[in-house]
Design an enzyme around this catalytic site. Structure first.
Site, PDB file in Angstrom:
ATOM      1  N   PRO A 117       0.787  -1.221   0.000  1.00 24.53           N
ATOM      2  CG  PRO A 117      -0.185  -1.141   2.109  1.00 24.53           C
ATOM      3  CD  PRO A 117       0.487  -2.083   1.155  1.00 24.53           C
ATOM      4  CG  ASN A 118      -0.172   4.292   1.317  1.00 14.84           C
ATOM      5  OD1 ASN A 118      -1.159   4.846   0.839  1.00 14.84           O
ATOM      6  ND2 ASN A 118      -0.190   3.718   2.496  1.00 14.84           N
ATOM      7  NE  ARG A 161       4.080   6.628   0.628  1.00 13.10           N
ATOM      8  CZ  ARG A 161       4.200   5.695   1.583  1.00 13.10           C
ATOM      9  NH1 ARG A 161       3.528   5.805   2.705  1.00 13.10           N
ATOM     10  NH2 ARG A 161       4.969   4.663   1.403  1.00 13.10           N
ATOM     11  CE1 TYR A 218       8.644   5.064   2.846  1.00 14.21           C
ATOM     12  CE2 TYR A 218       7.225   7.004   2.942  1.00 14.21           C
ATOM     13  CZ  TYR A 218       7.639   5.793   3.465  1.00 14.21           C
ATOM     14  OH  TYR A 218       7.061   5.298   4.606  1.00 14.21           O
ATOM     15  CG  ASN A 221       8.370  -1.902   0.601  1.00 14.24           C
ATOM     16  OD1 ASN A 221       7.741  -2.026   1.663  1.00 14.24           O
ATOM     17  ND2 ASN A 221       8.966  -0.771   0.268  1.00 14.24           N
ATOM     18  CB  ALA A 230       1.385   0.266   6.518  1.00 14.39           C
ATOM     19  CD  GLU A 288      10.830  -7.487   5.999  1.00 17.06           C
ATOM     20  OE1 GLU A 288      11.259  -8.567   6.488  1.00 17.06           O
ATOM     21  OE2 GLU A 288      10.279  -6.610   6.670  1.00 17.06           O
ATOM     22  CG  HIS A 340      11.168  -2.238   4.939  1.00 12.21           C
ATOM     23  ND1 HIS A 340       9.800  -2.336   4.792  1.00 12.21           N
ATOM     24  CD2 HIS A 340      11.564  -3.360   5.571  1.00 12.21           C
ATOM     25  CE1 HIS A 340       9.395  -3.471   5.330  1.00 12.21           C
ATOM     26  NE2 HIS A 340      10.441  -4.110   5.797  1.00 12.21           N
ATOM     27  NE  ARG A 345       9.667   6.245   8.705  1.00  8.40           N
ATOM     28  CZ  ARG A 345       8.766   6.034   7.741  1.00  8.40           C
ATOM     29  NH1 ARG A 345       9.011   5.126   6.799  1.00  8.40           N
ATOM     30  NH2 ARG A 345       7.640   6.729   7.710  1.00  8.40           N
TER      31      ARG A 345
HETATM   32  C1  DHK Z   1       6.990   1.792   3.338  1.00  6.89           C
HETATM   33  C2  DHK Z   1       5.815   2.114   3.961  1.00  6.89           C
HETATM   34  O1  DHK Z   1       4.764   2.486   3.272  1.00  6.89           O
HETATM   35  C3  DHK Z   1       5.723   2.136   5.440  1.00  6.89           C
HETATM   36  O2  DHK Z   1       4.429   1.834   5.887  1.00  6.89           O
HETATM   37  C4  DHK Z   1       6.744   1.246   6.106  1.00  6.89           C
HETATM   38  C5  DHK Z   1       8.146   1.228   4.059  1.00  6.89           C
HETATM   39  C6  DHK Z   1       8.134   1.512   5.547  1.00  6.89           C
HETATM   40  C7  DHK Z   1       9.459   1.589   3.378  1.00  6.89           C
HETATM   41  O3  DHK Z   1      10.348   2.151   3.993  1.00  6.89           O
HETATM   42  O4  DHK Z   1       9.583   1.254   2.186  1.00  6.89           O
HETATM   43  O5  DHK Z   1       6.715   1.441   7.497  1.00  6.89           O
END
Ligand code: DHK
Length: 145
Positions: free
Chosen positions: A10-11, A18, A23, A74, A77, A98, A100, A107
């Site tokens: 998600p996202n 964002r 990111y 990845n 959340a 995995e 991130h 964080r």
């Molecule tokens: C991405 C997200 O959207 C967060 O919810 C995670 C992760 C971290 C990232 O660092 O890629 O906590």
């Protein structure tokens, strides 16, 4: 050789727009191009998917049992909440890496625990989107030996 499945949760469709201080400015399309290049260098290929829906990620992990040689994920959340994604990954026999983008350990406390890490063969965090290239390279190495 079956492709490496690259899953984004998600996202992550909003990558580049964002919270760029966390990111980065690269888009999801940039990440997928990076993954393809990293796989190609290792003589492999990738299949990439992103979803904001937990069940879709789970369905892709189930399909990977027959169609992928490794999974790079990845989970966004869902990393911190989803026993269902952990269970699906436990039903996949190949390597799981995995990734991130941010360093989740630097964080908020609620990001420090990952359900997926209980299954992952490797975890990469805080390397920015370059972490995906590392993750794909590692997954390829685990497949090819
Ligand atoms: C991405 C997200 O959207 C967060 O919810 C995670 C992760 C971290 C990232 O660092 O890629 O906590």
């Amino acid at each position: 050789m079956k492709p490496i499945l690259v899953l984004n949760g998600p996202n992550l469709n909003l990558l580049g727009q964002r919270e760029p201080e966390l990111y980065g400015r690269e888009t999801l399309a940039d990440v997928e191009t990076l993954c393809a290049a990293s796989a190609k260098e290792a003589g492999m290929s990738v299949t990439c998917h992103q979803s904001n829906r937990e069940y879709e990620l789970i369905d892709w992990i189930h399909a990977a049992r027959d169609t992928a040689s490794a999974i790079v994920i990845n989970p966004g959340a869902f990393t911190h909440t989803s026993i269902a994604i952990l269970d699906a990954l436990n039903a996949f026999e190949g390597p799981v890496v995995e990734v991130h983008i941010s360093n989740i350990h630097k964080r908020e406390a609620f990001r420090h625990h990952s359900y997926v890490s209980g299954r992952a063969d490797a975890v990469i965090a805080g390397a920015g989107v370059q972490g995906y290239a590392f993750a794909v390279a590692r997954a390829a190495r685990l497949v090819t030996g």
